[in-house]
Design an enzyme around this catalytic site. Structure first.
Site, PDB file in Angstrom:
ATOM      1  N   ASP A  67     -18.891  -4.578  -2.248  1.00  0.00           N
ATOM      2  CA  ASP A  67     -18.799  -5.409  -4.109  1.00  0.00           C
ATOM      3  C   ASP A  67     -18.797  -6.588  -4.220  1.00  0.00           C
ATOM      4  OD1 ASP A  67     -18.644  -5.977  -1.530  1.00  0.00           O
ATOM      5  OD2 ASP A  67     -15.995  -6.223  -1.130  1.00  0.00           O
ATOM      6  N   ASN A 136      -6.749  -9.628   5.708  1.00  0.00           N
ATOM      7  CA  ASN A 136      -5.075  -9.254   5.181  1.00  0.00           C
ATOM      8  C   ASN A 136      -5.717  -7.662   5.524  1.00  0.00           C
ATOM      9  OD1 ASN A 136      -6.765  -8.407   2.940  1.00  0.00           O
ATOM     10  ND2 ASN A 136      -5.933  -9.384   1.789  1.00  0.00           N
ATOM     11  N   HIS A 138      -7.643  -5.767   3.887  1.00  0.00           N
ATOM     12  CA  HIS A 138      -8.849  -5.234   3.170  1.00  0.00           C
ATOM     13  C   HIS A 138      -9.462  -4.060   3.726  1.00  0.00           C
ATOM     14  CE1 HIS A 138     -10.484  -9.652   1.852  1.00  0.00           C
ATOM     15  NE2 HIS A 138     -11.221  -8.521   2.368  1.00  0.00           N
ATOM     16  N   GLU A 143      -7.444  -4.900  -1.838  1.00  0.00           N
ATOM     17  CA  GLU A 143      -6.320  -5.535  -1.996  1.00  0.00           C
ATOM     18  C   GLU A 143      -4.928  -5.312  -1.075  1.00  0.00           C
ATOM     19  OE1 GLU A 143      -7.274  -8.770  -0.273  1.00  0.00           O
ATOM     20  OE2 GLU A 143      -8.411 -10.316  -1.654  1.00  0.00           O
TER      21      GLU A 143
HETATM   22  C1  F6R Z   1     -17.357  -7.668   1.596  1.00  0.00           C
HETATM   23  C2  F6R Z   1     -16.220  -7.316   2.238  1.00  0.00           C
HETATM   24  C3  F6R Z   1     -15.430  -7.048   2.655  1.00  0.00           C
HETATM   25  C4  F6R Z   1     -15.533  -8.404   3.880  1.00  0.00           C
HETATM   26  C5  F6R Z   1     -13.899  -8.868   4.393  1.00  0.00           C
HETATM   27  C6  F6R Z   1     -14.462  -9.510   6.216  1.00  0.00           C
HETATM   28  O1  F6R Z   1     -18.364  -7.245   1.291  1.00  0.00           O
HETATM   29  O2  F6R Z   1     -16.364  -6.180   1.190  1.00  0.00           O
HETATM   30  O3  F6R Z   1     -13.668  -6.520   2.712  1.00  0.00           O
HETATM   31  O4  F6R Z   1     -16.110  -7.891   4.998  1.00  0.00           O
HETATM   32  O5  F6R Z   1     -13.718  -9.973   3.759  1.00  0.00           O
HETATM   33  O6  F6R Z   1     -15.013 -10.804   5.830  1.00  0.00           O
HETATM   34  P1  F6R Z   1     -16.542 -11.568   7.315  1.00  0.00           P
HETATM   35  O7  F6R Z   1     -17.471 -10.428   7.465  1.00  0.00           O
HETATM   36  O8  F6R Z   1     -16.894 -12.916   6.125  1.00  0.00           O
HETATM   37  O9  F6R Z   1     -15.061 -11.899   7.697  1.00  0.00           O
END
Ligand code: F6R
Length: 241
Positions: A67, A136, A138, A143
């Site tokens: 992403d 959450n 995701h 989301e």
């Molecule tokens: C990042 C991504 C997100 C993160 C998630 C956890 O490329 O796709 O899904 O993996 O938000 O983020 P952290 O590791 O910062 O807690």
């Protein structure tokens, strides 16, 4: 589905890096799906060490990131382009031409989504997809929703994600409101999926993903239907299982 528990986030990173290294040793031209965020940083540090020590060679590897924010210049310090460069790409012998991050500034966003999914297919599909998980539930920026979206798409970030990612930005107002993300279908098409979760703030999301209903309200719950998925968790993230 396999769940592996570790004492520390460092150990989670080491285990993930060893799995990725084994994949590249078996198939030097592997296609990796990569994530940003805090969670994979220990994995990337270990991969950098393995590359420096001559254990793993990235010269024939291709990568696709999950992403990118929309509307953030590529050179912005918080862009996922910058993150990947700083945390991994500039420290290993990967050919930058073989690294891919979606373009969050494309004028035609739908065309960019289609192009990105096509590029993954043309590369032969993803061999190993690394994932973190949002508080959450995701994965990528998929989301909580009423549906699972199959392909790469534009996402409106939820308040929970904006608040979680605010730590990287000057203020909450500076956090982009939209992102481009691989869809659930693109993620599930990977031949192997390795989800990493560390820290007690992920315990609820992990519990919902692994123990509760498979539902788009917890997008990571769909991973349980994948034939080759590993959850690598530290004790804190596994605390509610
Ligand atoms: C990042 C991504 C997100 C993160 C998630 C956890 O490329 O796709 O899904 O993996 O938000 O983020 P952290 O590791 O910062 O807690």
């Amino acid at each position: 589905m396999q769940i592996h528990l570790f004492d520390t986030s460092q150990q989670v990173g080491q285990a993930a890096a060893m799995l990725i290294a084994a994949q590249i040793l078996q198939k030097p031209d592997s296609v990796l799906g990569l994530a940003t965020g805090s969670t994979p940083i220990p994995t990337y540090q270990e991969l950098i060490r393995l590359n420096r020590d001559g254990v793993v060679d990235f010269s024939r590897v291709t990568s696709f990131n999950l992403d990118e924010y929309c509307g953030l210049p590529v050179e912005h310090e918080c862009s996922y382009h910058s993150f990947m460069h700083e945390q991994l790409f500039s420290h290993i012998n990967i050919d930058l031409a073989h690294t891919h991050v979606p373009d969050g500034n494309a004028v035609d966003q739908q065309a960019e989504c289609a192009r990105y999914d096509m590029a993954i297919n043309q590369a032969g599909g993803i061999d190993v997809q690394i994932l973190g998980i949002g508080r959450n539930g995701h994965i990528g920026f998929n989301e909580p929703s009423d549906t699972f979206v199959y392909g790469c798409h534009i996402v409106n970030l939820t308040q929970s994600t904006i608040a979680a990612n605010r730590r990287f930005f000057e203020s909450e107002d500076a956090v982009p409101r939209q992102a481009i993300s691989l869809g659930i279908g693109s993620i599930m098409n990977a031949r192997q999926i390795i989800l990493l979760a560390t820290g007690s703030d992920k315990a609820d999301a992990i519990h919902r993903a692994i123990r509760q209903d498979i539902t788009p309200r917890t997008q990571a719950s769909i991973l349980r239907t994948h034939p080759n998925v590993l959850f690598l968790l530290d004790k804190a993230a596994a605390g509610l299982l």
